[in-house]
Design an enzyme around this catalytic site. Structure first.
Site, PDB file in Angstrom:
ATOM      1  CG  ASP A 197      35.332 -27.047  25.769  1.00 57.65           C
ATOM      2  OD1 ASP A 197      35.555 -27.832  26.701  1.00 57.65           O
ATOM      3  OD2 ASP A 197      34.259 -26.426  25.630  1.00 57.65           O
TER       4      ASP A 197
ATOM      5  CG  HIS B  39      29.535 -22.525  18.817  1.00 57.08           C
ATOM      6  ND1 HIS B  39      29.861 -23.783  18.352  1.00 57.08           N
ATOM      7  CD2 HIS B  39      29.286 -22.663  20.148  1.00 57.08           C
ATOM      8  CE1 HIS B  39      29.822 -24.653  19.368  1.00 57.08           C
ATOM      9  NE2 HIS B  39      29.474 -23.995  20.460  1.00 57.08           N
TER      10      HIS B  39
ATOM     11  CB  THR C 107      33.085 -23.266  19.497  1.00 57.49           C
ATOM     12  OG1 THR C 107      32.958 -24.208  20.545  1.00 57.49           O
ATOM     13  CG2 THR C 107      33.481 -23.963  18.214  1.00 57.49           C
TER      14      THR C 107
ATOM     15  CD  GLU D 112      36.301 -23.227  23.521  1.00 55.01           C
ATOM     16  OE1 GLU D 112      36.633 -22.487  24.478  1.00 55.01           O
ATOM     17  OE2 GLU D 112      35.345 -24.024  23.570  1.00 55.01           O
TER      18      GLU D 112
ATOM     19  CD  GLU E  16      32.688 -26.945  22.047  1.00 54.20           C
ATOM     20  OE1 GLU E  16      31.478 -27.143  21.877  1.00 54.20           O
ATOM     21  OE2 GLU E  16      33.143 -26.346  23.040  1.00 54.20           O
TER      22      GLU E  16
ATOM     23  CG  ASP F 293      34.952 -22.867  27.365  1.00 56.97           C
ATOM     24  OD1 ASP F 293      35.626 -21.974  26.807  1.00 56.97           O
ATOM     25  OD2 ASP F 293      34.490 -23.848  26.764  1.00 56.97           O
TER      26      ASP F 293
HETATM   27 MN    MN Z   1      33.634 -24.643  24.668  1.00 54.93          MN
END
Ligand code: MN
Length: 441
Positions: free
Chosen positions: A244, A146, A370, A212, A210, A139
């Site tokens: 996430d 963010h 994010t 994504e 989050e 990730d």
């Molecule tokens: Mn994340």
């Protein structure tokens, strides 16, 4: 990057009528791949309108041949990893023949309609599965907005880590706890500091989502052999939504070497992989860097990636609470953002990931981080939406949130849109919070 072809033709329509509705996520120009289960067996499929094309049945009926048939054989056992490992040519051959089979003026229209009930299933009649066994999950953290907001919440003097603008920052995630959309999200137990500053172990109070986007790796690279930025698109099979889930109370106490138990209790992905080829009409230049920022080092700078490394994708997060559902009120949209809010492209993420010789493998999952932007409505997690618990997030009625509560459900959506192209969607990534398990005694 590959060129547009007949499968992208905006005038192309399908004999599957539901695919021709303007708001449909899965028109004939999309043809995303996924895995579903039927009678306890996993099978590979393609979404069209409100139907799934059962690829094995299409093969059995000899409706496709050549490289498309080879592509379907690679999904044997109900997984997409074999198809990913063929490189994008495999998926492309399948897409081309499938598009021809499903178009309203298909040369095989009569035969296809005759076999309709054999090859098409209602999308809501099957359970979706993970598209493949995901070997590794990484990730990234590529939204400056963010990252800066979180840095400020933590009271850092410089909210942006020094490396942020010279490389796409990432951590190694946990592949074993990736789950498909719809899987229950059990609140994790963990160690954290409570409001009085007391160290406790128990159900983590500050649970967050989050929003994504994630990429699936197509063919991988050999250990010690990097992926040059000029070739990186050959290594990206397609994209899905990623939630996430983050237990911020655990994360903010434990984080020394990077995220650990604050993230690894579950991460959810949407079931459909929108292929790189389906997204070709929506490519944009790489997001513009603010004036005065350093240029990327040469290994992260490719002509094609700068020209077409961005994608025109709008993303949303919606929330539904138990009270809303009880009162039959619809979910509320809490985030509306755009992929171009990222500082780095997916191409730069993959090239950087393999730049030390680390080998990526077919079916690996690469999260963007994010996708928050500069404006309030583009904040893509609750920590940002509430200014780290200072401003409650209103949800209509008398409800508001400082963090996710048991019963809350988060629904992520995304759509690629472009003037002159048929808009395509990603389906949903949905997850509902359930109470923490009692600690075993
Ligand atoms: Mn994340």
């Amino acid at each position: 990057m590959k060129k547009l072809n007949a499968t992208h033709d905006p005038l192309r329509r399908s004999w599957v009528e539901s695919a021709n509705q303007p708001a449909c996520d899965f028109p004939i120009q999309n043809l995303p791949l996924g895995v579903f289960s039927l009678d306890g067996q996993k099978r590979a499929g393609v979404a069209i309108g409100d139907k799934i094309v059962d690829l094995q049945q299409v093969l059995n009926a000899k409706l496709l041949d050549g490289d498309a048939a080879t592509a379907i054989r690679a999904t044997e056992g109900g997984q997409l990893k074999g198809l990913m490992a063929l490189g994008n040519e495999g998926a492309s051959a399948l897409r081309s023949q499938l598009s021809d089979l499903l178009r309203s003026d298909s040369p095989r229209l009569l035969r296809a309609r005759e076999l309709e009930h054999q090859i098409l299933l209602p999308i809501d009649s099957v359970a979706m599965e993970l598209p493949c066994e995901i070997g590794d999950y990484t990730d990234f953290l590529t939204s400056q907005h963010h990252t800066e907001r979180h840095g400020r919440f933590k009271g850092l003097k410089d909210p942006l880590p020094p490396a942020f603008k010279s490389l796409p920052v990432a951590y190694h995630g946990r592949a074993s706890s990736l789950r498909v959309s719809g899987t229950a999200v059990t609140r994790p137990n963990g160690q954290y500091k409570d409001a009085q500053g007391q160290l406790v172990f128990g159900p983590a109070p500050m649970l967050d989502f989050e929003l994504e986007l994630a990429a699936f790796v197509a063919r991988g690279n050999t250990l010690s052999e990097p992926i040059p930025i000029r070739a990186v698109q050959d290594y990206i099979f397609g994209y899905c939504l990623l939630n996430d889930w983050s237990a911020k109370s655990i994360q903010w106490w434990e984080q020394v070497l990077g995220p650990f138990l604050g993230k690894s209790f579950i991460s959810s992905i949407s079931p459909w992989i929108v292929t790189s080829e389906a997204l070709l009409p929506f490519r944009l230049p790489a997001p513009l860097r603010p004036v005065g920022d350093p240029a990327p080092l040469p290994y992260l700078q490719g002509d094609e990636d700068q020209r077409e490394g961005g994608i025109d994708i709008e993303l949303e997060a919606w929330m539904s609470t138990s009270t809303q559902r009880h009162e039959q009120r619809p979910p509320v949209r809490i985030t509306q953002t755009h992929l171009q809010n990222l500082y780095w492209t997916f191409g730069q993420m993959l090239t950087h990931h393999a730049s030390n010789g680390c080998n990526l493998r077919a079916g690996d999952l690469i999260g963007s981080g994010t996708i928050s932007g500069p404006d309030d409505m583009t904040r893509a997690c609750i920590t940002e939406l509430t200014n780290a618990g200072a401003d409650p997030l209103p949800l209509g009625g008398n409800e508001c949130r400082l963090a996710l509560e048991d019963g809350d459900e988060i629904i992520l959506k995304a759509r690629a849109t472009r003037e002159g192209a048929v808009s395509i969607g990603f389906g949903e990534c949905r997850g509902r919070i359930f109470p923490a398990k009692n600690w075993p005694v």
